[in-house]
Design a protein around this motif. Structure first.
Motif, PDB file in Angstrom:
ATOM      1  N   GLY A   1      11.764  -0.752   9.878  1.00 45.53           N
ATOM      2  CA  GLY A   1      11.858  -1.855   9.511  1.00 45.53           C
ATOM      3  C   GLY A   1      12.602  -2.745  10.678  1.00 45.53           C
ATOM      4  N   ALA A   2      13.078  -2.189  11.777  1.00 47.64           N
ATOM      5  CA  ALA A   2      13.673  -2.832  12.817  1.00 47.64           C
ATOM      6  C   ALA A   2      13.074  -3.388  13.913  1.00 47.64           C
ATOM      7  CB  ALA A   2      15.021  -1.679  13.333  1.00 47.64           C
ATOM      8  N   PHE A   3      12.982  -4.592  14.009  1.00 47.38           N
ATOM      9  CA  PHE A   3      11.923  -5.035  14.919  1.00 47.38           C
ATOM     10  C   PHE A   3      12.607  -5.438  16.386  1.00 47.38           C
ATOM     11  CE2 PHE A   3       7.828  -7.212  16.292  1.00 47.38           C
ATOM     12  CZ  PHE A   3       7.086  -6.623  15.759  1.00 47.38           C
ATOM     13  N   ARG A   4      13.896  -5.216  16.346  1.00 47.99           N
ATOM     14  CA  ARG A   4      14.570  -5.621  17.409  1.00 47.99           C
ATOM     15  C   ARG A   4      14.209  -4.808  18.541  1.00 47.99           C
ATOM     16  NH1 ARG A   4      20.877  -5.852  17.723  1.00 47.99           N
ATOM     17  NH2 ARG A   4      21.438  -6.131  19.972  1.00 47.99           N
ATOM     18  N   ALA A   5      14.035  -3.397  18.415  1.00 49.09           N
ATOM     19  CA  ALA A   5      13.806  -2.294  19.486  1.00 49.09           C
ATOM     20  C   ALA A   5      12.310  -2.665  19.756  1.00 49.09           C
ATOM     21  CB  ALA A   5      13.874  -1.209  19.002  1.00 49.09           C
ATOM     22  N   MET A   6      11.405  -3.068  18.983  1.00 51.48           N
ATOM     23  CA  MET A   6      10.158  -3.360  19.349  1.00 51.48           C
ATOM     24  C   MET A   6      10.225  -4.528  20.230  1.00 51.48           C
ATOM     25  SD  MET A   6       7.098  -2.413  18.189  1.00 51.48           S
ATOM     26  CE  MET A   6       5.351  -3.083  18.729  1.00 51.48           C
TER      27      MET A   6
ATOM     28  N   LEU B   1      -2.231  -3.065   5.954  1.00 51.72           N
ATOM     29  CA  LEU B   1      -1.328  -2.251   6.671  1.00 51.72           C
ATOM     30  C   LEU B   1       0.142  -1.907   5.863  1.00 51.72           C
ATOM     31  CD1 LEU B   1      -1.542  -4.829   9.710  1.00 51.72           C
ATOM     32  CD2 LEU B   1      -2.887  -2.757   9.186  1.00 51.72           C
ATOM     33  N   PRO B   2       1.020  -1.040   6.448  1.00 54.42           N
ATOM     34  CA  PRO B   2       2.271  -0.939   5.543  1.00 54.42           C
ATOM     35  C   PRO B   2       2.964  -2.157   5.608  1.00 54.42           C
ATOM     36  CG  PRO B   2       1.971   0.552   7.338  1.00 54.42           C
ATOM     37  CD  PRO B   2       0.642  -0.375   7.478  1.00 54.42           C
ATOM     38  N   GLY B   3       4.139  -2.585   4.784  1.00 56.91           N
ATOM     39  CA  GLY B   3       4.840  -3.718   4.863  1.00 56.91           C
ATOM     40  C   GLY B   3       5.822  -3.665   5.759  1.00 56.91           C
ATOM     41  N   ASN B   4       6.362  -2.716   6.335  1.00 59.36           N
ATOM     42  CA  ASN B   4       7.470  -2.530   7.270  1.00 59.36           C
ATOM     43  C   ASN B   4       7.054  -3.053   8.378  1.00 59.36           C
ATOM     44  OD1 ASN B   4      10.075  -1.733   6.511  1.00 59.36           O
ATOM     45  ND2 ASN B   4       9.096   0.531   5.909  1.00 59.36           N
TER      46      ASN B   4
ATOM     47  N   VAL C   1       0.703  -1.257   0.127  1.00 59.80           N
ATOM     48  CA  VAL C   1      -0.100   0.126   0.056  1.00 59.80           C
ATOM     49  C   VAL C   1       0.724   1.124   0.053  1.00 59.80           C
ATOM     50  CG1 VAL C   1      -2.033  -1.055   1.001  1.00 59.80           C
ATOM     51  CG2 VAL C   1      -0.213  -0.023   2.602  1.00 59.80           C
ATOM     52  N   SER C   2       2.129   1.241  -0.112  1.00 58.20           N
ATOM     53  CA  SER C   2       3.105   2.360  -0.079  1.00 58.20           C
ATOM     54  C   SER C   2       2.997   3.114  -1.488  1.00 58.20           C
ATOM     55  CB  SER C   2       4.498   1.808   0.493  1.00 58.20           C
ATOM     56  OG  SER C   2       4.901   1.029  -0.209  1.00 58.20           O
ATOM     57  N   VAL C   3       3.766   4.058  -1.650  1.00 56.55           N
ATOM     58  CA  VAL C   3       3.709   4.630  -2.986  1.00 56.55           C
ATOM     59  C   VAL C   3       4.647   3.710  -3.960  1.00 56.55           C
ATOM     60  CG1 VAL C   3       4.672   6.701  -4.055  1.00 56.55           C
ATOM     61  CG2 VAL C   3       3.793   6.926  -1.633  1.00 56.55           C
ATOM     62  N   GLY C   4       3.911   3.779  -5.056  1.00 57.46           N
ATOM     63  CA  GLY C   4       4.533   2.888  -6.100  1.00 57.46           C
ATOM     64  C   GLY C   4       3.892   1.575  -6.363  1.00 57.46           C
ATOM     65  N   GLU C   5       3.426   1.086  -5.301  1.00 59.79           N
ATOM     66  CA  GLU C   5       2.480  -0.237  -5.203  1.00 59.79           C
ATOM     67  C   GLU C   5       1.191   0.194  -4.995  1.00 59.79           C
ATOM     68  OE1 GLU C   5       5.022  -3.589  -3.418  1.00 59.79           O
ATOM     69  OE2 GLU C   5       5.049  -1.787  -2.306  1.00 59.79           O
ATOM     70  N   ALA C   6       0.775   1.285  -4.330  1.00 63.15           N
ATOM     71  CA  ALA C   6      -0.540   1.634  -4.162  1.00 63.15           C
ATOM     72  C   ALA C   6      -1.397   1.361  -5.334  1.00 63.15           C
ATOM     73  CB  ALA C   6      -0.989   2.863  -3.407  1.00 63.15           C
ATOM     74  N   ASP C   7      -1.137   1.937  -6.592  1.00 61.56           N
ATOM     75  CA  ASP C   7      -1.968   2.006  -7.692  1.00 61.56           C
ATOM     76  C   ASP C   7      -2.321   0.529  -8.036  1.00 61.56           C
ATOM     77  OD1 ASP C   7      -0.617   4.955  -9.290  1.00 61.56           O
ATOM     78  OD2 ASP C   7      -1.722   4.782  -7.713  1.00 61.56           O
ATOM     79  N   TYR C   8      -1.262  -0.495  -7.837  1.00 61.06           N
ATOM     80  CA  TYR C   8      -1.334  -1.832  -8.400  1.00 61.06           C
ATOM     81  C   TYR C   8      -2.579  -2.260  -7.570  1.00 61.06           C
ATOM     82  CZ  TYR C   8       0.124  -6.343  -9.496  1.00 61.06           C
ATOM     83  OH  TYR C   8       0.108  -7.561  -9.937  1.00 61.06           O
ATOM     84  N   THR C   9      -2.456  -2.316  -6.398  1.00 66.17           N
ATOM     85  CA  THR C   9      -3.416  -2.805  -5.150  1.00 66.17           C
ATOM     86  C   THR C   9      -4.738  -2.114  -5.297  1.00 66.17           C
ATOM     87  OG1 THR C   9      -1.512  -2.929  -3.617  1.00 66.17           O
ATOM     88  CG2 THR C   9      -3.618  -3.586  -2.863  1.00 66.17           C
TER      89      THR C   9
END
Ligand code: AMP
Ligand code: MG
Length: 411
Positions: A374-379, A300-303, A256-264
């Motif tokens: 993109g960094a899940f370690r801190a989460m 949801l966003p991919g990150n 759903v981010s820019v670039g892919e949004a149009d496709y979806t």
């Protein structure tokens, strides 16, 4: 869009309100035995069929007395015993006392229980070291906790571990509950590989479903996991069709981010009405919400951190409403001293991952690590979000910040 939008960004509040306005609770109910009712939402008020406790009983091991007798004499012969489950049911002569154990019904006429530590056993009977006793001392009166017919749980309560023993104590075996929302999920992306397979160049493991699925279950949903779908028009269309035929809500991540949004967008436009939003939240700006022909849809966003944060912040309230969980409360926020500085410009609310603790009686919060979306370690290391409000700028160490300790969905 509401008053607080900056540069075409939708505020979190407005996004949540728009989503809530589009959703009505699932009103299908069923009866479930309490053993299996954990996490379900009550479809009706539950009233107590009995007084709790059902009879006046002793809060202590000791002696049941009449205060009048004790005022006249500080030693009283023993007339008998009352144990839990074995009441004293004989005649209770005047100027005597009854040995009583915790939970035993107090004999009729008893107006206080003296704990055994304040007594001595003598040849003449029980000697009371104190004779100044308040009326009803150490007696748990009938109906003290709950009165018969009183509402114990209003409809819309989601049953917790703490609620089930209360239902059991009332002798309630079955409860009317709403059916759980059914949520179909899938990850999108040509680069995604299932865990367990070796990675080729440019590929990464699909980790999002490992957060999305359990979070949804903890929100009280039934999850239908449709796996990983490549960025392929035909396969995506088929999967959306299948997902909406099975579920009340379809939740995807990625695409759903820019670039892919149009496709979806093209696919979703033929299947329903979807709004692609840029939300004033960091991480998690691209987000889609709307209605497919047969279900709701959240993109949801991919990150990975963005997906988890948007599911938690934006989708959780909507699913609570769908589940009929009227008692749901947004995670509590509190003020803490920041141990670190944050770089930020006004415009988006920032959900940084933090670790709160108490130092010298003061709530403080520290950084949980790399704050990239993109960094899940801190989460994984965090126990709270540091919520830097939309309009707030940079924060210096030592300033007060809002923290939001994670609710059980993230444990
Ligand atoms: P997208 O929103 O599809 O543009 O993806 C944004 C970023 O998230 C890219 O780096 C993707 O590789 C990554 N990503 C998307 N889906 C997943 C997933 N299921 N698990 C882990 N990373 C993902
Ligand atoms: Mg993608």
């Amino acid at each position: 869009m509401g008053c607080c939008d900056t540069k075409g960004l939708l505020s979190i509040k407005d996004a949540i309100q728009t989503m809530l306005a589009d959703v009505s609770p699932i009103k299908i109910s069923q009866n479930l035995p309490i053993e299996t009712a954990l996490g379900y939402v009550l479809a009706e008020d539950i009233r107590s069929p009995i007084d709790v406790p059902p009879f006046n009983n002793s809060a202590m091991d000791g002696y049941a007395v009449r205060r009048q007798d004790l005022a006249e004499c500080d030693t009283l012969p023993l007339a008998g015993k009352a144990f839990a489950g074995q009441p004293f049911d004989g005649e209770w002569p005047e100027k005597t006392c009854v040995r009583i154990m915790t939970g035993a019904p107090v004999p009729s006429g008893c107006d206080a229980v003296i704990m055994q530590e304040k007594t001595e056993s003598t040849a003449d009977g029980i000697h009371f070291l104190t004779t100044k006793v308040k009326a009803q001392d150490n007696i748990r009166p009938q109906g003290d906790d709950l009165r018969q017919n009183e509402i114990v749980f209003p409809a819309g309560t989601r049953l917790t571990v703490r609620d089930l023993p209360l239902l059991a104590s009332l002798g309630i075996r079955q409860v009317p509950v709403f059916r759980k929302p059914r949520v179909a999920i899938f990850s999108t992306g040509d680069e995604l590989k299932p865990v367990g397979e070796p990675l080729k160049a440019g590929e990464i493991y699909d980790s999002n479903r490992y957060a999305i699925r359990p979070m949804l279950e903890k929100f009280g949903c039934e999850v239908i996991d449709l796996g990983i779908i490549p960025d392929d028009q035909t396969q995506l269309t088929e999967t959306f069709e299948k997902a909406q035929s099975l579920a009340d809500v379809v939740i995807t991540s990625g695409g759903v981010s820019v670039g892919e949004a149009d496709y979806t967008k093209n696919i979703l436009e033929s299947l329903g009405q979807i709004n692609f939003w840029k939300i004033a939240i960091k991480p998690g700006k691209p987000f889609a919400f709307g209605k497919l022909n047969h279900s709701l849809f959240c993109g949801l966003p991919g990150n990975p951190v963005s997906a988890a944060v948007t599911l938690y912040v934006l989708v959780q309230p909507m699913l609570a409403k769908l589940a009929g969980h009227t008692q749901w409360q947004a995670p509590a926020q509190m003020q803490a001293v920041s141990k670190i500085s944050f770089k930020k410009s006004p415009g988006r609310a920032d959900y940084q991952r933090g670790i709160f603790s108490i130092e010298n009686g003061q709530l403080v919060v520290d950084n949980a690590g790399n704050q990239s979306s993109g960094a899940f370690r801190a989460m994984s290391a965090a126990n709270c979000f540091v919520v830097l409000e939309q309009e707030r700028g940079s924060v210096e160490a030592g300033e007060m910040v809002t923290i939001e300790p994670f609710n059980p969905a993230l444990y």
